[in-house]
Scaffold this motif. Structure first.
Motif, mmCIF file in Angstrom:
data_model
loop_
_atom_site.group_PDB
_atom_site.id
_atom_site.type_symbol
_atom_site.label_atom_id
_atom_site.label_comp_id
_atom_site.label_asym_id
_atom_site.label_seq_id
_atom_site.Cartn_x
_atom_site.Cartn_y
_atom_site.Cartn_z
ATOM 1 N N VAL A 8 4.851 10.587 0.196
ATOM 2 C CA VAL A 8 4.092 9.367 -0.037
ATOM 3 C C VAL A 8 4.982 8.455 -0.859
ATOM 4 N N ASN A 9 5.168 7.232 -0.397
ATOM 5 C CA ASN A 9 6.006 6.255 -1.083
ATOM 6 C C ASN A 9 5.135 5.134 -1.639
ATOM 7 N N VAL A 10 5.363 4.824 -2.910
ATOM 8 C CA VAL A 10 4.680 3.707 -3.557
ATOM 9 C C VAL A 10 5.745 2.829 -4.187
ATOM 10 N N ARG A 11 5.665 1.543 -3.947
ATOM 11 C CA ARG A 11 6.564 0.578 -4.578
ATOM 12 C C ARG A 11 5.759 -0.186 -5.622
ATOM 13 N N LEU A 12 6.229 -0.121 -6.868
ATOM 14 C CA LEU A 12 5.537 -0.788 -7.963
ATOM 15 C C LEU A 12 6.316 -1.994 -8.446
ATOM 16 N N LEU A 13 5.606 -3.062 -8.677
ATOM 17 C CA LEU A 13 6.159 -4.232 -9.351
ATOM 18 C C LEU A 13 5.802 -4.068 -10.816
ATOM 19 N N PHE A 14 6.779 -4.229 -11.708
ATOM 20 C CA PHE A 14 6.441 -4.181 -13.128
ATOM 21 C C PHE A 14 6.917 -5.445 -13.817
ATOM 22 N N GLU A 15 6.142 -5.849 -14.797
ATOM 23 C CA GLU A 15 6.472 -7.010 -15.618
ATOM 24 C C GLU A 15 6.270 -6.628 -17.076
ATOM 25 N N ILE A 16 7.236 -6.963 -17.893
ATOM 26 C CA ILE A 16 7.173 -6.682 -19.324
ATOM 27 C C ILE A 16 7.481 -7.971 -20.073
ATOM 28 N N VAL A 17 6.694 -8.268 -21.069
ATOM 29 C CA VAL A 17 7.014 -9.384 -21.958
ATOM 30 C C VAL A 17 6.990 -8.830 -23.376
ATOM 31 N N ARG A 18 8.047 -9.113 -24.112
ATOM 32 C CA ARG A 18 8.139 -8.707 -25.513
ATOM 33 C C ARG A 18 8.332 -9.956 -26.351
ATOM 34 N N PHE B 59 0.845 -1.189 0.000
ATOM 35 C CA PHE B 59 0.000 0.000 0.000
ATOM 36 C C PHE B 59 0.882 1.241 0.000
ATOM 37 N N PRO B 60 0.405 2.348 -0.618
ATOM 38 C CA PRO B 60 1.152 3.605 -0.490
ATOM 39 C C PRO B 60 1.244 3.972 0.986
ATOM 40 N N ASN B 61 2.380 4.506 1.396
ATOM 41 C CA ASN B 61 2.525 4.906 2.788
ATOM 42 C C ASN B 61 3.221 6.244 2.884
ATOM 43 N N THR B 62 3.075 6.896 4.016
ATOM 44 C CA THR B 62 3.671 8.209 4.255
ATOM 45 C C THR B 62 4.904 8.043 5.132
ATOM 46 N N GLU B 63 5.981 8.731 4.737
ATOM 47 C CA GLU B 63 7.226 8.680 5.504
ATOM 48 C C GLU B 63 7.717 10.096 5.764
ATOM 49 N N THR B 64 8.633 10.225 6.708
ATOM 50 C CA THR B 64 9.169 11.527 7.116
ATOM 51 C C THR B 64 10.582 11.708 6.601
ATOM 52 N N ASP B 65 10.901 12.921 6.138
ATOM 53 C CA ASP B 65 12.272 13.286 5.798
ATOM 54 C C ASP B 65 12.613 14.529 6.615
ATOM 55 N N ASN B 66 13.253 14.318 7.767
ATOM 56 C CA ASN B 66 13.568 15.433 8.676
ATOM 57 C C ASN B 66 14.553 16.414 8.074
ATOM 58 N N GLU B 67 15.501 15.919 7.313
ATOM 59 C CA GLU B 67 16.517 16.791 6.717
ATOM 60 C C GLU B 67 15.902 17.791 5.748
ATOM 61 N N LEU B 68 14.947 17.343 4.943
ATOM 62 C CA LEU B 68 14.289 18.232 3.976
ATOM 63 C C LEU B 68 13.058 18.927 4.561
ATOM 64 N N GLN B 69 12.728 18.631 5.808
ATOM 65 C CA GLN B 69 11.571 19.187 6.492
ATOM 66 C C GLN B 69 10.296 18.969 5.675
ATOM 67 N N CYS B 70 10.075 17.714 5.339
ATOM 68 C CA CYS B 70 8.881 17.370 4.581
ATOM 69 C C CYS B 70 8.491 15.930 4.877
ATOM 70 N N HIS B 71 7.365 15.547 4.345
ATOM 71 C CA HIS B 71 6.902 14.164 4.380
ATOM 72 C C HIS B 71 6.692 13.749 2.937
#
Length: 95
Positions: free
Chosen positions: A78-88, A64-76
């Motif tokens: 949204v992270n999404v990890r996608l699996l991709f598959e390609i067949v040619r 699932f998309p999730n929210t993470e913190t980046d203290n150095e950049l003073q922001c939060h």
């Protein structure tokens, strides 16, 4: 021997949202915007596919998309990890 060529992998997408700077109180996550983006990304990327003449590909959210913190950049973000598959059908069409 099959003439099809498969590729599979993962890609990470991070969408940064600056923290809100509230005078005399400090930095806080922009929770409303983070939730909006998380929902948009989930809807847009849940199942994306293409069935073409020479290739077939599919993206699918891994978890699932999730929210993470980046203290150095003073922001939060949204992270999404996608699996991709390609067949040619022909290995020589791979770039």
């Amino acid at each position: 021997m099959s003439s099809k060529f498969w590729r599979k992998g993962f890609v990470e997408i991070n969408t940064y949202v600056p923290d809100l700077d509230i005078p005399n109180e400090g930095q806080f996550p922009n929770s409303k915007r983070l939730q909006e983006l998380q929902g948009l990304m989930d809807d847009a990327l849940r199942d994306v596919f293409c069935n073409g003449e020479d290739e077939k590909w599919e993206f699918e959210i891994d978890g699932f998309p999730n929210t993470e913190t980046d203290n150095e950049l003073q922001c939060h973000f949204v992270n999404v990890r996608l699996l991709f598959e390609i067949v040619r059908k022909n290995k020589t069409t791979i770039i």
